[in-house]
Design an enzyme around this catalytic site. Structure first.
Site: not given
Ligand SMILES: Nc1nc2c(ncn2[C@@H]2O[C@H](COP(=O)(O)OP(=O)(O)O)[C@@H](O)[C@H]2O)c(=O)[nH]1
Ligand SMILES: Nc1ncnc2c1ncn2[C@@H]1O[C@H](COP(=O)(O)OP(=O)(O)O)[C@@H](O)[C@H]1O
Length: 395
Positions: A270, A281, A177
């Protein structure tokens, strides 16, 4: 305390007799240990230019030699290396080094991880894991649906406790991203490369999530542990299940949103995903929520409604309430293991006699307590204890 230790050493040696000790008579490069009908020859190659400690196995029943697949980070080759088997599943290797991480290692020959790898590969496998003093804090797995706030909570923890926690940087085949950095947020890679590395046993776990491959490499965890930090993993429910079944002994935490509506709002706010990816998702979130809450994989479930409250609850779970009182795992002294030494095992004590191949003439003794070993490859064998060094002259 020093006298107590000296007493233990003498007493153990009287009981066991020195002949059971494994002398480092191979001095230069190699040492051997026999478990069942297999003899493990561990050391450098035939010449001293070999960089890493190598392993070969001799099958006594058939008289055959086998070169196993060796997983984990190979230690550097050195002179004066000793090996002693522990519980038939791992061999303790002691070598000269500045810190315990460098001089106390385990070659796993029949642990859970190694048995799994043998099954998958249909061949002989061994794996290195480094010895960690004491009960280094367990790794922390954070799981939950996309957009719930995992990344946000992890960042808060890492910012407040930079010397205590380290993030396990996963590999992924998804595109970066806007602000994400390769090697920091993820190791961005290609499917064919990652497939090969998984096949080569370089990953602790991997899973297909939202149409892309994600995985935690052994190295990602080792980098954090080598820095003396507690490892945090952000992985999906499938990955959490693999970790639960592994020897990693992690604390597994599942984060829930207050509602699916709020999850959608956060994902949209986000602004990192296309409409198609947001919908994918959200569909996956339903399944993840069900599995997260009911599968029994997770030790704790936290609701991320108010962010600050959730963060406080997370800290409470991890035993770090209130102010940042983080202390780094203290650095322990290494072992200046001379080429002349011997190693004895008695119950759960390992006695290293330095300065001479004849144990009774040792000028320095080191006693290791291996009664509470935990975990293992991939990663670390924890729970090792070094009893105070005992300096004394033998009459
Ligand atoms: N099994 C596994 N899942 C992962 C790993 N790294 C990230 N994820 C999971 O992949 C999913 C997507 O992550 P990401 O692409 O960063 O998107 P986001 O969760 O929307 O921020 C999330 O549920 C993460 O917890 C990994 O090394 N192994
Ligand atoms: N408790 C909360 N209340 C409102 N917004 C939140 C809270 N926790 C996280 N966010 C916001 O929600 C969005 C998704 O959070 P993020 O940490 O990227 O989620 P994930 O890693 O689980 O995908 C971000 O923009 C973050 O700032």
């Amino acid at each position: 305390m020093g006298e107590d230790t000296a007493f233990i050493v003498n007493d153990l040696q009287n009981q066991i007799g020195f002949e059971n000790g494994l002398s480092s008579k191979f001095k230069g490069c190699k040492t051997t240990t026999t478990i069942g009908d297999k003899t493990y020859v561990i050391g450098g190659g035939n010449d001293e230019s070999t960089l890493f400690v190598e392993v070969r196995i001799f099958y006594q029943a058939t008289g055959n030699w086998v070169t196993p697949i060796v997983l984990g980070s190979k230690p550097n080759a050195c002179k004066g290396l000793s090996a002693i088997s522990l519980n038939d599943d791992r061999i303790l290797i002691i070598k000269k080094g500045p810190t315990p991480n460098d001089c106390i290692l385990f070659l796993e020959v029949d642990t859970w991880f190694v048995r799994e790898q043998k099954k998958t590969r249909g061949t002989e496998v061994v794996a290195w894991s480094k010895g960690v003093m004491g009960d280094a804090e367990k790794p922390v797995v954070i799981s939950g649906p996309s957009g719930v706030g995992k990344g946000t909570l992890i960042s808060m923890l890492m910012n407040e406790f930079p010397s205590m926690f380290g993030f396990s940087v996963s590999h992924t085949t998804r595109a970066p991203r806007g602000v994400e950095k390769d090697g920091v947020d993820y190791h961005f890679t290609e499917q064919t490369i990652m497939d090969k590395e998984i096949k080569d046993g370089k990953f602790v776990e991997h899973a297909s999530v939202h149409g892309n491959l994600y995985g935690t490499s052994i190295e990602a965890i080792e980098v954090v542990t080598d820095a003396g930090k507690r490892c945090i993993l952000d992985i999906d429910v499938q990955g959490a299940r693999s970790v639960r079944a592994s020897s990693l002994e992690a604390i597994l935490i599942f984060i829930c949103p207050p509602s699916m509506k709020e999850l959608e709002t956060r994902l949209r706010r986000r602004r990192t995903e296309t409409e198609e990816h947001i919908l994918q998702r959200l569909r996956n979130a339903e399944v993840e929520m069900e599995q997260g809450k009911s599968s029994g994989i997770f030790d704790h479930i936290l609701y991320n409604d108010n962010l600050d409250d959730c963060y406080e609850s997370l800290k409470k779970l991890l035993g770090i309430e209130g102010a940042a009182t983080a202390t780094q795992i203290s650095a322990h002294q290494g072992i200046d293991l001379p080429a002349d030494h011997s190693v004895l095992k008695m119950d759960n004590k390992i006695i290293i006699n330095c300065g001479t191949p004849e144990p009774e003439k040792a000028t320095e003794r080191i006693v290791l307590d291996v009664s509470s070993l935990k975990g293992g490859a991939p990663g670390r064998t924890r729970g090792l204890d070094v009893l105070p060094l005992t300096h004394f002259e033998m009459a």
